[in-house]
Motif scaffolding. Sequence first.
Motif, PDB file in Angstrom:
ATOM      1  N   GLY A  41       0.819  -1.216   0.000  1.00 40.38           N
ATOM      2  CA  GLY A  41       0.000   0.000   0.000  1.00 40.38           C
ATOM      3  C   GLY A  41       0.848   1.259   0.000  1.00 40.38           C
ATOM      4  O   GLY A  41       0.547   2.222  -0.709  1.00 40.38           O
ATOM      5  N   LEU A  42       1.913   1.246   0.782  1.00 41.97           N
ATOM      6  CA  LEU A  42       2.820   2.399   0.803  1.00 41.97           C
ATOM      7  C   LEU A  42       3.451   2.604  -0.574  1.00 41.97           C
ATOM      8  O   LEU A  42       3.515   3.735  -1.074  1.00 41.97           O
ATOM      9  CB  LEU A  42       3.908   2.211   1.867  1.00 41.97           C
ATOM     10  N   LEU A  43       3.894   1.515  -1.170  1.00 46.31           N
ATOM     11  CA  LEU A  43       4.496   1.592  -2.502  1.00 46.31           C
ATOM     12  C   LEU A  43       3.471   2.080  -3.521  1.00 46.31           C
ATOM     13  O   LEU A  43       3.760   2.941  -4.358  1.00 46.31           O
ATOM     14  CB  LEU A  43       5.051   0.228  -2.910  1.00 46.31           C
ATOM     15  N   ARG A  44       2.276   1.550  -3.462  1.00 52.74           N
ATOM     16  CA  ARG A  44       1.220   1.954  -4.398  1.00 52.74           C
ATOM     17  C   ARG A  44       0.897   3.435  -4.223  1.00 52.74           C
ATOM     18  O   ARG A  44       0.676   4.157  -5.205  1.00 52.74           O
ATOM     19  CB  ARG A  44      -0.027   1.093  -4.192  1.00 52.74           C
ATOM     20  N   GLY A  45       0.899   3.916  -2.987  1.00 49.39           N
ATOM     21  CA  GLY A  45       0.641   5.326  -2.733  1.00 49.39           C
ATOM     22  C   GLY A  45       1.657   6.242  -3.397  1.00 49.39           C
ATOM     23  O   GLY A  45       1.336   7.353  -3.803  1.00 49.39           O
ATOM     24  N   LEU A  46       2.883   5.766  -3.519  1.00 50.64           N
ATOM     25  CA  LEU A  46       3.920   6.557  -4.184  1.00 50.64           C
ATOM     26  C   LEU A  46       3.678   6.695  -5.681  1.00 50.64           C
ATOM     27  O   LEU A  46       4.208   7.610  -6.316  1.00 50.64           O
ATOM     28  CB  LEU A  46       5.299   5.936  -3.942  1.00 50.64           C
ATOM     29  N   THR A  47       2.887   5.793  -6.258  1.00 48.95           N
ATOM     30  CA  THR A  47       2.628   5.826  -7.696  1.00 48.95           C
ATOM     31  C   THR A  47       1.421   6.686  -8.057  1.00 48.95           C
ATOM     32  O   THR A  47       1.181   6.933  -9.231  1.00 48.95           O
ATOM     33  CB  THR A  47       2.398   4.405  -8.246  1.00 48.95           C
ATOM     34  N   MET A  64       1.585   2.809 -13.482  1.00 44.46           N
ATOM     35  CA  MET A  64       2.431   2.127 -12.502  1.00 44.46           C
ATOM     36  C   MET A  64       1.602   1.672 -11.291  1.00 44.46           C
ATOM     37  O   MET A  64       1.899   0.632 -10.701  1.00 44.46           O
ATOM     38  CB  MET A  64       3.581   3.037 -12.060  1.00 44.46           C
ATOM     39  N   THR A  65       0.564   2.397 -10.954  1.00 45.52           N
ATOM     40  CA  THR A  65      -0.318   1.992  -9.862  1.00 45.52           C
ATOM     41  C   THR A  65      -0.965   0.652 -10.193  1.00 45.52           C
ATOM     42  O   THR A  65      -1.038  -0.240  -9.336  1.00 45.52           O
ATOM     43  CB  THR A  65      -1.416   3.052  -9.621  1.00 45.52           C
ATOM     44  N   VAL A  66      -1.400   0.510 -11.427  1.00 45.07           N
ATOM     45  CA  VAL A  66      -2.018  -0.746 -11.868  1.00 45.07           C
ATOM     46  C   VAL A  66      -0.992  -1.877 -11.826  1.00 45.07           C
ATOM     47  O   VAL A  66      -1.299  -2.996 -11.387  1.00 45.07           O
ATOM     48  CB  VAL A  66      -2.630  -0.588 -13.275  1.00 45.07           C
ATOM     49  N   VAL A  67       0.237  -1.584 -12.245  1.00 48.21           N
ATOM     50  CA  VAL A  67       1.297  -2.594 -12.201  1.00 48.21           C
ATOM     51  C   VAL A  67       1.521  -3.055 -10.758  1.00 48.21           C
ATOM     52  O   VAL A  67       1.638  -4.257 -10.490  1.00 48.21           O
ATOM     53  CB  VAL A  67       2.606  -2.044 -12.819  1.00 48.21           C
ATOM     54  N   VAL A  68       1.562  -2.107  -9.832  1.00 49.36           N
ATOM     55  CA  VAL A  68       1.767  -2.469  -8.419  1.00 49.36           C
ATOM     56  C   VAL A  68       0.588  -3.284  -7.914  1.00 49.36           C
ATOM     57  O   VAL A  68       0.772  -4.267  -7.186  1.00 49.36           O
ATOM     58  CB  VAL A  68       2.014  -1.211  -7.561  1.00 49.36           C
ATOM     59  N   TRP A  69      -0.652  -2.918  -8.266  1.00 43.46           N
ATOM     60  CA  TRP A  69      -1.827  -3.693  -7.869  1.00 43.46           C
ATOM     61  C   TRP A  69      -1.701  -5.140  -8.342  1.00 43.46           C
ATOM     62  O   TRP A  69      -1.924  -6.076  -7.575  1.00 43.46           O
ATOM     63  CB  TRP A  69      -3.111  -3.101  -8.470  1.00 43.46           C
ATOM     64  N   GLU A 108      -1.756   2.949   1.446  1.00 44.06           N
ATOM     65  CA  GLU A 108      -1.851   3.874   0.312  1.00 44.06           C
ATOM     66  C   GLU A 108      -2.370   5.231   0.760  1.00 44.06           C
ATOM     67  O   GLU A 108      -1.826   6.281   0.388  1.00 44.06           O
ATOM     68  CB  GLU A 108      -2.777   3.292  -0.753  1.00 44.06           C
ATOM     69  N   ALA A 109      -3.425   5.226   1.559  1.00 41.50           N
ATOM     70  CA  ALA A 109      -4.020   6.481   2.018  1.00 41.50           C
ATOM     71  C   ALA A 109      -3.046   7.297   2.863  1.00 41.50           C
ATOM     72  O   ALA A 109      -3.052   8.532   2.819  1.00 41.50           O
ATOM     73  CB  ALA A 109      -5.293   6.192   2.816  1.00 41.50           C
ATOM     74  N   ALA A 110      -2.197   6.621   3.624  1.00 39.93           N
ATOM     75  CA  ALA A 110      -1.221   7.337   4.434  1.00 39.93           C
ATOM     76  C   ALA A 110      -0.263   8.131   3.554  1.00 39.93           C
ATOM     77  O   ALA A 110       0.044   9.299   3.842  1.00 39.93           O
ATOM     78  CB  ALA A 110      -0.439   6.353   5.309  1.00 39.93           C
ATOM     79  N   VAL A 111       0.187   7.533   2.475  1.00 42.92           N
ATOM     80  CA  VAL A 111       1.126   8.217   1.573  1.00 42.92           C
ATOM     81  C   VAL A 111       0.418   9.315   0.792  1.00 42.92           C
ATOM     82  O   VAL A 111       0.878  10.459   0.743  1.00 42.92           O
ATOM     83  CB  VAL A 111       1.794   7.211   0.613  1.00 42.92           C
ATOM     84  N   VAL A 112      -0.720   8.997   0.185  1.00 50.81           N
ATOM     85  CA  VAL A 112      -1.442   9.972  -0.626  1.00 50.81           C
ATOM     86  C   VAL A 112      -1.943  11.117   0.264  1.00 50.81           C
ATOM     87  O   VAL A 112      -1.846  12.288  -0.110  1.00 50.81           O
ATOM     88  CB  VAL A 112      -2.601   9.307  -1.393  1.00 50.81           C
ATOM     89  N   GLY A 113      -2.447  10.789   1.435  1.00 47.31           N
ATOM     90  CA  GLY A 113      -2.926  11.821   2.351  1.00 47.31           C
ATOM     91  C   GLY A 113      -1.821  12.762   2.787  1.00 47.31           C
ATOM     92  O   GLY A 113      -2.005  13.988   2.814  1.00 47.31           O
ATOM     93  N   ARG A 114      -0.683  12.207   3.103  1.00 50.46           N
ATOM     94  CA  ARG A 114       0.440  13.054   3.528  1.00 50.46           C
ATOM     95  C   ARG A 114       0.887  13.968   2.387  1.00 50.46           C
ATOM     96  O   ARG A 114       1.165  15.146   2.610  1.00 50.46           O
ATOM     97  CB  ARG A 114       1.594  12.180   3.997  1.00 50.46           C
ATOM     98  N   ARG A 115       0.957  13.426   1.184  1.00 49.45           N
ATOM     99  CA  ARG A 115       1.334  14.246   0.032  1.00 49.45           C
ATOM    100  C   ARG A 115       0.286  15.327  -0.228  1.00 49.45           C
ATOM    101  O   ARG A 115       0.617  16.457  -0.586  1.00 49.45           O
ATOM    102  CB  ARG A 115       1.523  13.369  -1.202  1.00 49.45           C
ATOM    103  N   GLY A 116      -0.982  14.985  -0.046  1.00 55.28           N
ATOM    104  CA  GLY A 116      -2.050  15.970  -0.237  1.00 55.28           C
ATOM    105  C   GLY A 116      -1.994  17.075   0.796  1.00 55.28           C
ATOM    106  O   GLY A 116      -2.120  18.260   0.471  1.00 55.28           O
ATOM    107  N   ILE A 117      -1.801  16.703   2.052  1.00 55.53           N
ATOM    108  CA  ILE A 117      -1.718  17.695   3.130  1.00 55.53           C
ATOM    109  C   ILE A 117      -0.531  18.621   2.907  1.00 55.53           C
ATOM    110  O   ILE A 117      -0.607  19.825   3.163  1.00 55.53           O
ATOM    111  CB  ILE A 117      -1.648  16.995   4.494  1.00 55.53           C
TER     112      ILE A 117
END
Length: 135
Positions: A41-47, A64-69, A108-117
């Motif tokens: 999830g962390l890796l996917r969040g980076l994509t 790349m998100t799809v590839v990670v999934w 995933e949400a932790a990474v995307v949320g942090r980047r969004g904030i």
Amino acid sequence: MLLVAWGGYAVSQTFTGTTLPHALLDGAVLGAGAVLAVAGGLLRGLTVRVFVRNGHLWYRYTAMTVVVWVALIGARFAEGAAGGALGADAAVTTAALPFMLGLSLLGEAAVVGRRGIATGVPFAPRDARRGLIPR
């Protein structure tokens, strides 16, 4: 979060741990799966692409998100096969699927949320939020 709770409940109802070595094996397989789910999830969040449009925050999955999934789905099958080969209870590992998916989405949400904030831009238009929050 609901998937984690549901999956945790399902595992608790399925987990028998008839002998200590069997319980330890099931726990080790579940623990390895949890680590894999969060890391994936962390890796996917980076994509995920996070961007600002019309003064509001948006995100989009990338190729790349799809590839990670797909890679994580394959890893989950491999983990299940390895656990089965070691003698882990298939019912426990199957019951843990919602739990693992929930952990992956939280990562995933932790990474995307942090980047969004970090952008300092609101997640939703102020008017949209006003309709969701009772006064």
